[in-house]
Design an enzyme around this catalytic site. Sequence first.
Site, PDB file in Angstrom:
ATOM      1  N   ASP A 110      -3.213  -1.635   6.967  1.00  0.00           N
ATOM      2  CA  ASP A 110      -3.553  -1.084   5.662  1.00  0.00           C
ATOM      3  C   ASP A 110      -2.802  -1.803   4.547  1.00  0.00           C
ATOM      4  OD1 ASP A 110      -5.226   0.811   6.814  1.00  0.00           O
ATOM      5  OD2 ASP A 110      -3.629   2.291   7.004  1.00  0.00           O
ATOM      6  N   TYR A 167       4.388  -1.305  16.988  1.00  0.00           N
ATOM      7  CA  TYR A 167       4.656  -1.028  15.593  1.00  0.00           C
ATOM      8  C   TYR A 167       6.049  -0.416  15.467  1.00  0.00           C
ATOM      9  CZ  TYR A 167      -0.250  -1.512  14.047  1.00  0.00           C
ATOM     10  OH  TYR A 167      -1.498  -1.985  13.731  1.00  0.00           O
TER      11      TYR A 167
END
Length: 270
Positions: free
Chosen positions: A59, A118
């Site tokens: 994003d 992540y």
Amino acid sequence: MIKYAFRVAYIGKDFCGWQRQSKGGPESPVLPAIQELLENGLTRITDEKIVVVGSGRTDAGVHSLGQVAHFRTNNEKLTEDNFRRGLNTFLPPTIRVMSVYRVADDFHAQRSAVKKQYSYYFQQGPGPLPHLMDTTWWIHKTLDFQAMQESIVHLRGEHDFKAFQAADANPMKSTVRTILEAEVTQEKMPLFPGNDLNEEGYSVIRVRLVGTGFLKQMVRGIAGTLLKVGEGRRNPQEMRDILLKKDRSLVGTTAPPKGLTLERVWYSLV
């Protein structure tokens, strides 16, 4: 055609995200997409229309140390090093191609991936260090990272993560995902060896997740929930309840993108 894969690092604050956006409408993005800039650079290098396929979308504002992408070209003269150096010439300094390698024709940056890592980073200390402000979220209150450790273990294994999916996410066939590794650690200041910042109370709390797949804003939702646990506003056991009830209203505020980094993608073919 020849297929190449490459690994790219970027600081996300200057971009609208990974994915190329449509142009011309009233909602056209002001910031460029990382995919678009890579395609433009490769087109200039090869004089061909190049399409870049990434391992997944990050994003707006999210960073990468290990995003992987692939492309095809008819150019047989350029080497891997030519592509790496040429691309970095045309890219802004906040995007760097770290390596390029030739791959088999059946390699696919997204479909061949077997797991991804992540990490979300919270900055701790008397005040925010400007050196880390672009890649961490400074929290004034001292977080109880041991309580956060107790909470995150409930995420390990296969679960329905529907509660942690972004409210505006496209409908998915399944919101079940598998988390292989999940931990919270307190890191010393990694960028400044020899300083006394650690003695003065500065540190970074890292939320690390390795999984076979992730939903839109899933890690940021988890980070926001763990923040509430670390602040003492949630019981560590509530993470388990959120998974069972699949209720987004129980999830903490979605953490801002600047603290999130895609660090590594693993493949079975390379």
